[in-house]
Design an enzyme around this catalytic site. Structure first.
Site, PDB file in Angstrom:
ATOM      1  N   LYS A 429      51.283  43.863  46.443  1.00 49.99           N
ATOM      2  CA  LYS A 429      51.197  45.193  47.043  1.00 49.99           C
ATOM      3  C   LYS A 429      51.936  45.207  48.382  1.00 49.99           C
ATOM      4  O   LYS A 429      52.751  46.063  48.659  1.00 49.99           O
ATOM      5  CB  LYS A 429      49.726  45.573  47.213  1.00 49.99           C
ATOM      6  CG  LYS A 429      49.511  46.919  47.873  1.00 49.99           C
ATOM      7  CD  LYS A 429      48.047  47.290  47.918  1.00 49.99           C
ATOM      8  CE  LYS A 429      47.850  48.510  48.823  1.00 49.99           C
ATOM      9  NZ  LYS A 429      46.464  48.926  48.933  1.00 49.99           N
ATOM     10  N   GLU A 575      34.792  41.563  46.687  1.00 48.10           N
ATOM     11  CA  GLU A 575      35.702  41.959  47.767  1.00 48.10           C
ATOM     12  C   GLU A 575      35.414  43.407  48.187  1.00 48.10           C
ATOM     13  O   GLU A 575      35.708  43.812  49.302  1.00 48.10           O
ATOM     14  CB  GLU A 575      37.170  41.801  47.332  1.00 48.10           C
ATOM     15  CG  GLU A 575      38.128  41.665  48.507  1.00 48.10           C
ATOM     16  CD  GLU A 575      39.566  41.364  48.100  1.00 48.10           C
ATOM     17  OE1 GLU A 575      40.212  42.227  47.487  1.00 48.10           O
ATOM     18  OE2 GLU A 575      40.054  40.265  48.404  1.00 48.10           O
TER      19      GLU A 575
HETATM   20  O1  F6P Z   1      43.585  38.546  50.521  1.00 45.00           O
HETATM   21  C1  F6P Z   1      43.036  39.543  49.735  1.00 45.00           C
HETATM   22  C2  F6P Z   1      44.083  40.457  49.183  1.00 45.00           C
HETATM   23  O2  F6P Z   1      44.523  41.315  50.179  1.00 45.00           O
HETATM   24  C3  F6P Z   1      43.557  41.208  47.986  1.00 45.00           C
HETATM   25  O3  F6P Z   1      42.866  42.344  48.320  1.00 45.00           O
HETATM   26  C4  F6P Z   1      44.804  41.469  47.220  1.00 45.00           C
HETATM   27  O4  F6P Z   1      44.515  41.819  45.893  1.00 45.00           O
HETATM   28  C5  F6P Z   1      45.486  40.143  47.369  1.00 45.00           C
HETATM   29  O5  F6P Z   1      45.209  39.750  48.688  1.00 45.00           O
HETATM   30  C6  F6P Z   1      46.979  40.148  47.129  1.00 45.00           C
HETATM   31  O6  F6P Z   1      47.636  41.021  47.991  1.00 45.00           O
HETATM   32  P1  F6P Z   1      49.104  41.511  47.677  1.00 45.00           P
HETATM   33  O7  F6P Z   1      49.083  42.265  46.402  1.00 45.00           O
HETATM   34  O8  F6P Z   1      49.509  42.360  48.834  1.00 45.00           O
HETATM   35  O9  F6P Z   1      49.986  40.284  47.573  1.00 45.00           O
END
Ligand code: F6P
Length: 750
Positions: A429, A575
């Site tokens: 994300k 979470e």
């Molecule tokens: O560290 C927790 C978190 O922020 C989760 O909420 C999320 O799913 C995961 O890390 C991965 O984040 P990203 O999709 O931004 O790599």
């Protein structure tokens, strides 16, 4: 109120008590001290006896009273706190016998002075003080001693409990609370958060005696290992106030009794939601419980907050974001407005792009392996669903999921991959997650070593909300599938994060997966609360967590393809609702999200079910099973399902065996059974959406923001600090002595 945080809080409490006793002796010539608590009493007596304290007090002028049902009768030196610690003063031991603690306590209290100088209160891990348990059995109050100075609760948790009544405690000149150990300190910290400077508002345990609760005016508190109160007093969380009232709600008769009394229970307590038949008849609730819980849901604004989510309001207040995962599965003619903009056309724009890409990959003979690199919500959803929908996968294309930064994860996948036929989907994300970027860089180096830099364009795509970082990494944003900040990572399997899954099962089945979600969304939005399955399951969970004190839940799918379902739910639930402050930053004084875990049956049966059947803790279970397996082996499926039904029955009803206690199954262990025709893409979508909405409803009742995750930040920050320290010079000393030593050891041995 005086609060003392000390390495040895018993010594601090003893010093305070000694000061009070000296004062009483100087004012009135004598002093009295009543010590309650079973496990705290020995450490307090030990500290009082300590030379530094005892030398300052004329103990021959002090009357000391022990007040707890666990204080043994005279003569049982092993169990007697005062004798154990060789206390210098004469101590009035409460002559409790197993036969009649009420009478003994009444006599004991009657012999005490009208006003005690000091009362010491212990703190229980579960939040009780003195021996007032937080959730007394309804029958227990009947055993309240007639003399209100003394207070007896009979047969709580199978034990007789007895202690001073509120009249004696609040009538004393001074009360001191001592919390030994971190769990008790945490309980004490919560009380302090709820109090103003003078009053510890200990309504939880005493609310059972006096509706609305009773204040204890605590003069001093001592504990080790907490300093939360230093953030200053906070106001009480309204959710905590509402949930405190639950402690007066009667618990149910046993499942055996409830089934005997209500021949319709097995039909009345079954609710259908889309394709899921949810049987909650073996939950520890009855009509009265559900009435109470539904009222709680209404008081907590469950409907309004659900509607606010669907209206695109910024219910994720700490990040000032809407919570829009429901938009990801809406049909193209629906609308979901975020900040004045209908996002459904955007969602379908991305779905169309994903569909075109997935069809191309599925048709392109050269790609046989898709490697999703992501972590947390960018891994667990597609990885779980890829397993769950094994029966629907493309024959030629296999998917692998790399998440852990430990090199064995990527190494093992690369070892079985051929660069020319592998497509990497970098799913993040934020596109800032160190684990994902590290794995992605390793994959890119592996690919370019074999095929040259130009191959990245053909073999790498990205899924992210952050186009800038995707471009920085070296992936053309033409090869990026976007989503939006109003989709939480753990709510994103139905966004572009599901790209690898869509490639595996095909766009049509992915569409049916989304339809399953959407159908459950509609049920959640439109069914009255009493027929609303996410609401019912959420309320049952609240009852277990906040009334019965069960702090964990096992999710036990009887489908091997759901092997990763519990892991997926761990992120979704823990979470989201693993929080201890409410949406306004108030410390909450009730328990929030449970600990979720599980494994598929029947494997779990041969591992941890022993504890679920006969252990000391009650573990509510969700069983998930299907009428048909996704394979041709009917005999296997019948065996599997008979095991699931057997477990549900055995846990609920047990089988008594008085002659052989080790073979006794006490039963009354609650479970909910979810059944569906078959594990299809649509049913999987329904299941996931069901649990998403359970989390949402519980988060609303607990008053927490289920959509942020600040608790993961500190560890990330420290890891970033420590990474260079593992290599650089000189040896770092920026941490506590333990962490410094761990780093030093690693540097020496790496
Ligand atoms: O560290 C927790 C978190 O922020 C989760 O909420 C999320 O799913 C995961 O890390 C991965 O984040 P990203 O999709 O931004 O790599």
């Amino acid at each position: 109120m005086e609060i003392c945080v000390a390495d040895d809080p018993a010594v601090a409490a003893a010093r305070f008590i000694a000061g009070q006793l000296r004062q009483a002796i100087s004012d009135r010539g004598s002093a009295s001290l009543a010590v309650s608590g079973g496990s705290t009493a020995p450490s307090l007596f030990g500290a009082l006896r300590d030379a530094a304290v005892s030398g300052e007090v004329a103990w021959d002028r002090v009357d000391v009273w022990q007040v707890d049902e666990r204080i043994a009768p005279d003569g049982d030196a092993d169990r007697n706190a005062a004798q154990l610690t060789d206390f210098p003063a004469a101590v009035h031991l409460m002559p409790v016998t197993a036969d009649d603690p009420a009478q003994a306590l009444v006599g004991h209290a009657a012999a005490m002075p009208e006003v005690l100088d000091v009362v010491h209160l212990g703190v229980g891990d579960d939040g009780h003080t003195a021996s007032w348990p937080p959730t007394p059995h309804p029958d227990a109050l009947a055993a309240l001693a007639s003399d209100e100075r003394a207070f007896v609760i009979d047969e709580f948790n199978g034990r007789k409990r007895a202690t001073l009544g509120p009249i004696l405690v609040n009538g004393a000149r001074c009360r001191v609370v001592l919390a030994t150990g971190p769990k008790k300190a945490a309980v004490l910290a919560r009380w302090i958060q709820r109090s103003n400077d003078e009053i510890l508002d200990v309504t939880l345990p005493i609310g059972a005696v006096e509706p609305g609760g009773t204040h204890i005016f605590v003069d001093a508190a001592a504990a080790a290992g907490f300093d939360d109160y230093r953030h200053g007093p906070m106001s009480t969380s309204p959710a905590s106030e509402r949930l405190a009232k639950l402690s007066n709600a009667p618990v149910t008769p046993t499942l055996r009794e409830m089934f005997a009394d209500d021949p319709d229970r097995a039909t009345r307590f079954v609710t259908q939601a889309v394709g899921l038949r949810v049987d909650w008849s073996k939950a520890l609730v009855d009509d009265a419980t559900m009435t109470e819980l539904l009222a709680l849901a209404r008081d907590s604004g469950v409907e309004a907050r659900r509607d606010a989510m669907f209206a695109g309001e910024h219910i994720n207040n700490t990040e000032d974001r809407a919570v829009g995962h429901a938009a990801l599965r809406m049909p193209s003619d629906a609308s979901f407005v975020v900040d004045g903009h209908d996002v459904v056309p955007d969602v379908h724009g991305v779905l169309d792009a994903m569909t075109a890409f997935a069809e191309r990959v599925r048709a392109d003979e050269s790609i046989t392996h898709v490697v999703n690199i992501g972590i947390g919500g960018s891994d667990l959803g597609p990885a779980m669903a890829y397993d769950a929908l094994r029966a629907f996968r493309h024959e030629r294309i296999r998917c692998s999921f790399v998440s852990n930064v430990g090199g064995e994860d990527i190494a093992s996948v690369l070892a079985t991959s051929d660069p020319a036929s592998t497509l990497f989907v970098i799913a993040s994300k934020t596109f800032g997650t160190i684990e994902t970027l590290t794995n992605a860089r390793t994959a890119r180096a592996w690919l370019t070593d074999a095929l040259g830099d130009a191959a990245v364009a053909e073999h790498f795509v990205a899924v992210s909300t952050n186009a800038e970082r995707v471009a920085e990494f070296g992936i053309d944003t033409a090869n990026m599938f976007g989503f939006w900040d109003w989709v939480g990572g753990r709510y994103s399997v139905d966004s572009a994060i599901g790209l690898s899954l869509m490639i595996a099962i095909g766009p049509d089945r992915f569409a049916s997966f989304l339809e399953g979600f959407h159908a459950m969304d509609e049920h959640f939005l439109t069914a009255p609360l009493e027929e609303n399955v996410p609401v019912i399951m959420a309320l049952i969970g609240v009852w277990y967590a906040n009334r019965l004190g069960h702090d964990t839940k096992a999710v036990l799918p009887y489908a091997n393809d759901l092997a990763r379902f519990a892991a997926y739910l761990q992120q979704l639930d823990m979470e989201s609702n693993g929080k201890s402050v409410d949406v306004d930053g108030n410390r909450i004084t009730h328990d929030s999200g449970p600990i979720i875990w599980g494994e598929p049956g029947t494997n779990g049966q041969h591992a941890f079910y022993q504890l679920i059947h006969q252990g000391t803790r009650i573990i509510p279970c969700d069983f998930i099973g299907f009428a048909k397996g996704n394979h041709p082996y009917q005999e296997h499926h019948d065996l599997l399902m008979s095991n699931m039904f057997a477990q549900s029955e055995a846990l609920a009803f047990g089988r008594s065996n008085e002659a052989e206690p080790h073979r006794n199954f006490e039963g009354n262990r609650p479970n909910t059974v979810i059944l569906a025709e078959r594990l299809t893409p649509s049913v999987l979508g329904q299941l996931i959406a069901l649990y998403e909405h359970i989390v949402h409803v519980q988060g609303t009742i607990w008053g927490v923001n289920s959509y942020d995750q600040w608790g993961v930040e500190l560890g990330k920050e420290l890891a970033n600090q420590i990474t260079p320290e593992l290599l650089g010079e000189p040896t770092p000393d920026a941490h506590d002595s333990s962490t410094n030593a761990l780093i030093a050891w690693y540097r020496e041995h790496r």
